[in-house]
Design an enzyme around this catalytic site. Sequence first.
Site, PDB file in Angstrom:
ATOM      1  CE  LYS A   1       9.938   0.620 -16.584  1.00  0.00           C
ATOM      2  NZ  LYS A   1      10.156   2.366 -16.540  1.00  0.00           N
TER       3      LYS A   1
ATOM      4  N   GLY B   1       4.884   2.796 -16.903  1.00  0.00           N
ATOM      5  CA  GLY B   1       3.369   3.854 -16.668  1.00  0.00           C
ATOM      6  C   GLY B   1       1.922   3.309 -17.256  1.00  0.00           C
TER       7      GLY B   1
ATOM      8  N   GLY C   1       3.996   6.793 -11.531  1.00  0.00           N
ATOM      9  CA  GLY C   1       3.857   8.139 -10.837  1.00  0.00           C
ATOM     10  C   GLY C   1       2.892   7.301 -10.373  1.00  0.00           C
TER      11      GLY C   1
ATOM     12  CB  ILE D   1       2.293   4.402 -22.203  1.00  0.00           C
ATOM     13  CG1 ILE D   1       1.970   5.616 -21.922  1.00  0.00           C
ATOM     14  CG2 ILE D   1       1.882   4.532 -23.811  1.00  0.00           C
ATOM     15  CD1 ILE D   1       3.918   6.645 -22.505  1.00  0.00           C
TER      16      ILE D   1
ATOM     17  CG  HIS E   1      -2.303   0.518   0.830  1.00  0.00           C
ATOM     18  ND1 HIS E   1      -2.431   1.406   1.457  1.00  0.00           N
ATOM     19  CD2 HIS E   1      -3.512   0.095   0.099  1.00  0.00           C
ATOM     20  CE1 HIS E   1      -3.650   2.399   0.716  1.00  0.00           C
ATOM     21  NE2 HIS E   1      -4.203   1.894   0.170  1.00  0.00           N
TER      22      HIS E   1
ATOM     23  CB  THR F   1       3.344   5.716  -4.416  1.00  0.00           C
ATOM     24  OG1 THR F   1       4.722   5.732  -3.363  1.00  0.00           O
ATOM     25  CG2 THR F   1       3.736   6.298  -5.584  1.00  0.00           C
ATOM     26  CB  VAL F   2       1.752   1.985  -7.287  1.00  0.00           C
ATOM     27  CG1 VAL F   2       0.526   0.974  -8.466  1.00  0.00           C
ATOM     28  CG2 VAL F   2       2.920   2.228  -8.405  1.00  0.00           C
ATOM     29  N   GLY F   3       0.040   1.188  -5.056  1.00  0.00           N
ATOM     30  CA  GLY F   3      -1.200   0.603  -4.565  1.00  0.00           C
ATOM     31  C   GLY F   3      -1.970   1.675  -3.841  1.00  0.00           C
TER      32      GLY F   3
ATOM     33  CE  LYS G   1       9.357  -0.946 -13.702  1.00  0.00           C
ATOM     34  NZ  LYS G   1       9.563   0.002 -12.821  1.00  0.00           N
TER      35      LYS G   1
END
Length: 376
Positions: free
Chosen positions: A188, A117, A284, A119, A8, A10-12, A88
């Site tokens: 990536k 991200g 982000g 895209i 939990h 930034t991304v979570g 990744k």
Amino acid sequence: MNIALLGHGTVGRGVDEIITERVEGVDVTRILELPDRLSDPRMTASYDDIVGDPEIELVVECMGGLEPAHTFISAALAAGKSVVTSNKAVVAEHFGEFARQARTSGAALFIEATCAGGIPWIASIQKARRIDDVTSFSGIMNGTTNFIVDAMLREGADFDVILGRAQELGYAERDPSADIDGIDVRNKTLIAACVAFDVDCAREFPVTGIRTLTKAGLDLLSHHGRTAKLLGRGAQADGRYAVAVEPVALPKSSLEANVPANFNLVTLEGTTVGPLKFYGQGAGMLPTGNAIVQDVLDYMQGIRPSYDFSRDLAYDPALLSSDYLFMTTASVAASEPFDEGAVLVRDISAQRARALLGEALETDAASFMAAFPQEG
């Protein structure tokens, strides 16, 4: 549908926020967190509470790192729970293993958020592959390095100054090695090659970052109508493929040369569709969260991606060949003068160029190298 979040941070938090505010029919019922961070009634420090819960259909992994992410993803797939991940590093290391586990258990593996991200890069490769062979791909896949180069150009500042600012803004970690040494782009690029070429991509291929890029180097390139961007690249033809990560000296008129700040721009080339370019935020909380939630929605709609690594492609470094520019005081084999402090080596592979850079760095630790493709 009930889902669980692993992590939990930034991304979570971004995933949780988007689902809560914008998605109906999906409930985050469990969140795996460290024992001293259980600040929400949905949180647990025990993964068994998640993998053993029959009401949880989908596990969203956004922890980062190799372990325990590898163990957790494997356990979820083995239990028949589908997995969405933004990690990744773990996918690059274990992609083939995860794909086999998913096929065996009937679960699904969703990896859109691992690359570029917000895209829709992986989905676009897969869509193109329905008709075309993807003959090549390339792109700016790391927002941190693009921010650094862009700010150096705009402000006339040197590398260390801008790197420090990127760290202050949260674009770069305290240890920026994964970004500036090309490791993030390497992961990536490997994932993109697996999907684009239907091959279990080689783990060892040329990787060069921008650690030794200087303002003087950018000025020299500018004098010749070019600028440097860190690109991940792949190509395939006639039963062969190659991949590389390296700075490329691009004409100032190219789209890639004009990508600002921490944005990404990725390109694929298909046999009938030609070149397709995709631009947007490459990282982000909300852009990456958006990519994860798109995968969650695909799962709800019955979409089950599959990954085929059965193509018998040989790794051939010669497929990625170019002229290469070396800015160094060291002697570089088979080079010709280019400008003060810079030489050019004609028509060599990315692998050979990386080897030459390694030799130059032994004499001059400030050596910098960039592919120098011919215009047109």
